[in-house]
Design a protein around this motif. Structure first.
Motif, short mmCIF file in Angstrom:
data_model
loop_
_atom_site.label_atom_id
_atom_site.label_comp_id
_atom_site.label_asym_id
_atom_site.label_seq_id
_atom_site.Cartn_x
_atom_site.Cartn_y
_atom_site.Cartn_z
N VAL A 120 -17.64 -47.78 44.66
CA VAL A 120 -18.84 -48.06 45.46
C VAL A 120 -19.22 -49.52 45.26
N ALA A 121 -19.58 -50.17 46.35
CA ALA A 121 -20.02 -51.57 46.28
C ALA A 121 -21.44 -51.70 46.82
N ASN A 122 -22.13 -52.74 46.37
CA ASN A 122 -23.45 -53.12 46.87
C ASN A 122 -24.51 -52.03 46.74
N ALA A 123 -24.39 -51.21 45.71
CA ALA A 123 -25.39 -50.16 45.47
C ALA A 123 -26.48 -50.72 44.57
N ASP A 124 -27.68 -50.16 44.67
CA ASP A 124 -28.80 -50.58 43.82
C ASP A 124 -29.16 -49.50 42.81
N THR A 125 -28.97 -48.24 43.18
CA THR A 125 -29.46 -47.11 42.39
C THR A 125 -28.37 -46.06 42.24
N MET A 126 -28.34 -45.43 41.06
CA MET A 126 -27.46 -44.28 40.85
C MET A 126 -28.33 -43.09 40.49
N CYS A 127 -28.23 -42.03 41.27
CA CYS A 127 -28.94 -40.78 40.98
C CYS A 127 -27.98 -39.86 40.24
N ILE A 128 -28.36 -39.49 39.04
CA ILE A 128 -27.56 -38.57 38.23
C ILE A 128 -28.22 -37.21 38.34
N VAL A 129 -27.61 -36.32 39.09
CA VAL A 129 -28.20 -35.01 39.38
C VAL A 129 -27.64 -33.99 38.40
N VAL A 130 -28.56 -33.32 37.67
CA VAL A 130 -28.17 -32.37 36.62
C VAL A 130 -29.05 -31.13 36.75
N ALA A 131 -28.42 -29.96 36.66
CA ALA A 131 -29.17 -28.70 36.66
C ALA A 131 -29.65 -28.41 35.24
N LEU A 132 -30.88 -27.93 35.12
CA LEU A 132 -31.43 -27.58 33.81
C LEU A 132 -30.97 -26.20 33.34
N ALA A 133 -30.53 -25.38 34.27
CA ALA A 133 -30.05 -24.03 33.93
C ALA A 133 -29.01 -23.60 34.94
N ASP A 134 -28.09 -22.78 34.46
CA ASP A 134 -27.09 -22.15 35.33
C ASP A 134 -26.33 -23.15 36.20
N PRO A 135 -25.48 -23.98 35.69
CA PRO A 135 -25.02 -24.16 34.31
C PRO A 135 -25.97 -25.04 33.51
N PRO A 136 -25.91 -24.94 32.18
CA PRO A 136 -26.77 -25.79 31.35
C PRO A 136 -26.33 -27.26 31.45
N PRO A 137 -27.26 -28.19 31.19
CA PRO A 137 -26.91 -29.62 31.33
C PRO A 137 -25.86 -30.06 30.33
N ARG A 138 -24.99 -30.98 30.79
CA ARG A 138 -23.95 -31.55 29.93
C ARG A 138 -24.34 -33.00 29.64
N THR A 139 -24.78 -33.24 28.42
CA THR A 139 -25.26 -34.58 28.07
C THR A 139 -24.14 -35.61 28.05
N GLY A 140 -22.92 -35.18 27.78
CA GLY A 140 -21.78 -36.11 27.79
C GLY A 140 -21.58 -36.73 29.16
N MET A 141 -21.71 -35.92 30.21
CA MET A 141 -21.57 -36.42 31.57
C MET A 141 -22.71 -37.38 31.90
N ILE A 142 -23.92 -37.05 31.46
CA ILE A 142 -25.07 -37.93 31.70
C ILE A 142 -24.85 -39.27 30.99
N ASP A 143 -24.35 -39.22 29.76
CA ASP A 143 -24.09 -40.45 29.00
C ASP A 143 -23.07 -41.34 29.72
N ARG A 144 -21.98 -40.75 30.20
CA ARG A 144 -20.95 -41.52 30.91
C ARG A 144 -21.52 -42.14 32.18
N CYS A 145 -22.33 -41.39 32.90
CA CYS A 145 -22.94 -41.92 34.13
C CYS A 145 -23.90 -43.07 33.83
N LEU A 146 -24.68 -42.93 32.75
CA LEU A 146 -25.60 -44.01 32.37
C LEU A 146 -24.85 -45.28 31.99
#
Length: 190
Positions: A120-146
């Motif tokens: 992706v080029a010329n983006a300003d914002t990244m939305c990291i969408v995570v479910a709080l339940a069913d399935p439970p959140p995966r913090t490793g994926m959130i860390d990689r995205c951050l």
């Protein structure tokens, strides 16, 4: 020594000329005055481009001299050809403008390819969408995205869905030090 039959008696005639690797001239066209557009979709070599002047959506192909993989989502491009946006018409992407930001992913999952791939080029914002339940959140994926967002110079937003099914307090506290904006969503009662 046996000669290959070329279908002609003249050995100077090349029946199948080889593909030239050099441009026919050193004078390259100046595309700086052509209309600008933004790539909003890519599908099998066809690029959906929104023109900046009036928002018309056109289908375009990439010029051969740009090379494979040189045009990605979000690129600002110069166009020529049919810019009417009518069905069954094609424009041509002839130049890619300088990118303000680039989001890349590593190619470690493909052993034959090395390095990174720009996605992706010329983006300003990244939305990291995570479910709080069913399935439970995966913090490793959130860390990689951050990490990817900060590396590319993007502002991350953590979007937590299904807030009506589980508490978000623990996850919000885990990322409080990163100064990440958090948005909570839940299903509406029916």
């Amino acid at each position: 020594m046996a000669r290959r039959d070329t279908g002609t008696d003249d050995p100077r005639v090349r029946v199948r000329a080889g593909k030239g690797s050099r441009p026919r001239t050193k004078d390259r066209p100046d595309w700086s005055s052509k209309p600008l557009g933004r790539v909003i979709g890519i599908d099998r070599g066809r690029y959906q481009v929104s023109l900046e002047q009036d928002g018309t959506r056109v289908v375009a192909v990439r010029a051969r001299e740009l090379g494979r993989g040189s045009v990605i989502m979000g690129d600002r491009v110069r166009l020529t050809g049919d810019l009417s946006g009518r069905p069954d018409t094609l424009a041509r992407i002839v130049a890619v403008e300088e990118r303000s930001s680039v989001l890349r992913r590593s190619l470690e999952d493909a052993p034959d390819q090395r390095g990174e791939k720009a996605i992706v080029a010329n983006a300003d914002t990244m939305c990291i969408v995570v479910a709080l339940a069913d399935p439970p959140p995966r913090t490793g994926m959130i860390d990689r995205c951050l990490v990817a967002a900060y590396e590319a110079g993007l502002d991350p937003i953590l979007v937590l869905t299904k807030a009506d099914l589980a508490s978000a307090d623990e996850l919000i506290a885990a990322y409080a030090d990163f100064d990440v904006r958090v948005v909570l969503t839940s299903a509406e009662a029916g």
